[in-house]
Motif scaffolding. Sequence first.
Motif, PDB file in Angstrom:
ATOM      1  N   ILE A 223       0.797  -1.245   0.158  1.00  0.00           N
ATOM      2  CA  ILE A 223       0.085   0.044   0.076  1.00  0.00           C
ATOM      3  C   ILE A 223       0.905   1.307  -0.016  1.00  0.00           C
ATOM      4  N   ILE A 224       1.986   1.301   0.764  1.00  0.00           N
ATOM      5  CA  ILE A 224       2.995   2.551   1.013  1.00  0.00           C
ATOM      6  C   ILE A 224       3.471   2.533  -0.206  1.00  0.00           C
ATOM      7  N   ALA A 225       4.108   1.605  -0.979  1.00  0.00           N
ATOM      8  CA  ALA A 225       4.708   1.592  -2.271  1.00  0.00           C
ATOM      9  C   ALA A 225       3.976   1.996  -3.366  1.00  0.00           C
ATOM     10  N   GLY A 226       2.738   1.841  -3.523  1.00  0.00           N
ATOM     11  CA  GLY A 226       1.910   2.130  -4.625  1.00  0.00           C
ATOM     12  C   GLY A 226       1.303   3.331  -4.301  1.00  0.00           C
ATOM     13  N   VAL A 227       1.022   3.802  -3.281  1.00  0.00           N
ATOM     14  CA  VAL A 227       0.482   5.106  -3.044  1.00  0.00           C
ATOM     15  C   VAL A 227       1.611   6.085  -3.309  1.00  0.00           C
ATOM     16  N   GLY A 253       1.734   2.619 -14.180  1.00  0.00           N
ATOM     17  CA  GLY A 253       1.699   1.321 -14.300  1.00  0.00           C
ATOM     18  C   GLY A 253       2.176   0.517 -12.987  1.00  0.00           C
ATOM     19  N   ALA A 254       3.228   1.008 -12.654  1.00  0.00           N
ATOM     20  CA  ALA A 254       3.984   0.679 -11.304  1.00  0.00           C
ATOM     21  C   ALA A 254       2.970   0.653 -10.167  1.00  0.00           C
ATOM     22  N   GLY A 255       2.505   2.007  -9.935  1.00  0.00           N
ATOM     23  CA  GLY A 255       1.515   2.213  -8.784  1.00  0.00           C
ATOM     24  C   GLY A 255       0.344   1.280  -8.956  1.00  0.00           C
ATOM     25  N   VAL A 256      -0.002   1.334  -9.969  1.00  0.00           N
ATOM     26  CA  VAL A 256      -1.556   0.457 -10.012  1.00  0.00           C
ATOM     27  C   VAL A 256      -1.248  -1.004  -9.935  1.00  0.00           C
ATOM     28  N   ILE A 257       0.148  -1.547 -10.191  1.00  0.00           N
ATOM     29  CA  ILE A 257       0.247  -3.069  -9.996  1.00  0.00           C
ATOM     30  C   ILE A 257       0.555  -2.908  -8.668  1.00  0.00           C
ATOM     31  N   LEU A 258       1.161  -2.216  -7.772  1.00  0.00           N
ATOM     32  CA  LEU A 258       1.627  -2.584  -6.752  1.00  0.00           C
ATOM     33  C   LEU A 258       0.370  -2.545  -5.696  1.00  0.00           C
ATOM     34  N   LEU A 259      -0.664  -1.659  -5.983  1.00  0.00           N
ATOM     35  CA  LEU A 259      -2.004  -1.505  -5.402  1.00  0.00           C
ATOM     36  C   LEU A 259      -2.822  -2.596  -5.655  1.00  0.00           C
TER      37      LEU A 259
END
Length: 529
Positions: A223-227, A253-259
């Motif tokens: 969550i922290i990494a995606g946000v 893309g990275a944020g969406v994948i992480l979330l």
Amino acid sequence: MTTTTAPADSPETGAAPQPMSRREVLQALSGLMLGMFVSILASTIVSNALPRIIADLKGSQSVYTWIVTTELLAMTATVPLWGKMADLYSKKLLIQLSLGLFVAGSLIAGFTPNVEILLLSRAVQGVGAGGMTALAMIVMAAMIPPRELGRYSGIFGAVFGVGTIAGPLIGGVLVDTSWLGWRWCFLIGVPFTLTAIFLLQKTLHLPVVRRQVKIDYLGALLIIAGVSTLLIWSTLAGQKFEWASGWTAILVGAGVILLALAVFVEARAAEPIVPLAIFRHRTVSLTVLTSIFVGVAMFGGTVFLSQYFQISLGKSPTVAGLMSLPMIFGLLVSSTVAGQLITKYGRWKIFLVAGGLVMTVGMLLLSRIDAHTHVVVLSAYMAVLGVGVGMLMQNLVLAAQNDVPAQDLGATTSVLTFFRSMGGAIGVSALGAVLANRVTDMFTEKFGPMAGGGEAAVPDLKTLDPAILKIVQQIYGDATADLFLIGTPFAVLALLTVLFIKEKPLHTLSGTDRLAQEQTDAPPPIAVH
């Protein structure tokens, strides 16, 4: 699995929790209110000092945005973790821990030698503020029935108002006082914070739930990494690279994948940071959406008002603090009156709808400001925005808390705070990037390519020629108005969303009593000694 329903410092074991008297509630709230006052003061006291801080530390408009965004990011990313821990561990200990982190961040900021260390200190402050933001409402819900929350929310509204009013004024005086300076804007809150920790130790006594748990650290990390990835993108896009570019594709893309991975992990975790089941409650889902829109609209525009006062209108930090009073008074009066009326009549949706409507009008009015806007007109516009926000923000939390089982109060409150803070962080970072881009473009237009070849630094007005000063003031006035115009559609979306929230009768039991009632069919708890 072991639990206790008696206070941690109580000799009784296995006893049902007793309702707290009004006097006991007020005593318990004393340290909590002082802690909230400190966190509010710390954020507002810096607002009028930032232009001077950035000028002294040779920072740019981007750095101005990052000093605000860093704290919001740290607060946003850690709120769900604080909320989850509040459902599992001692709420009093967690609040004291969050205040301790706040002290550490304040000391680092007060002695910072450069912008980089200041950003680090803001991150530490943000983690502490995340704890206070989430835990204050959780503790109130544990002690006070929703039907009675309006009365006490009025007290918190007064604390919020005093902290918000006093912050800019104190900050302005400190900055304008040569023998003190802006560093005291960070240091002055330390003794108040330590006092709050002491008061909480003496007055706050809540039942402690102790369970054998496994906190979902992987989910929290994702969550922290995606946000964080999405916030970094929204800050840099349009400035360091184009909105439609390869970097945008990579970061989004990275944020969406992480979330997405976070959702996958949370759905399978035994103790998820964000219990996905709470989103089955329609009211929770709608209040979360509204909170995002409110965060983007309000934080995204108002955080730059102090800069507008000082640069565009040429006011001193002290006067800039005074100019924020109309919005704060509007917020204070509307939140207090709305809270009292909700307690008296038990109806709350009308205040959400009215708040959304008035906030939209306030945003539209503020989109008309420039370097020549009269102070009286500006004050009226700000008061309208404050009235709308005051009716909306606090009551969104009340509506969500009233809709979920008592065992999910902590998670629900923190999730709502998380998304509101995330909306605010996205609003500040994205609109800050828009502001920096607009300022740079207008500098290029007025002064030629040499001025806009790099990023425009936040100007020190005392060093500017009068003719240039007039142009700079107009640039910042027009750019600030654009922010409110961009934020207005988000206020409209907040209004539309609250229209679909279904009003339900308010509970008359506190969170602690509701939890005990919900567990009557469960095996009797085993006291922890």
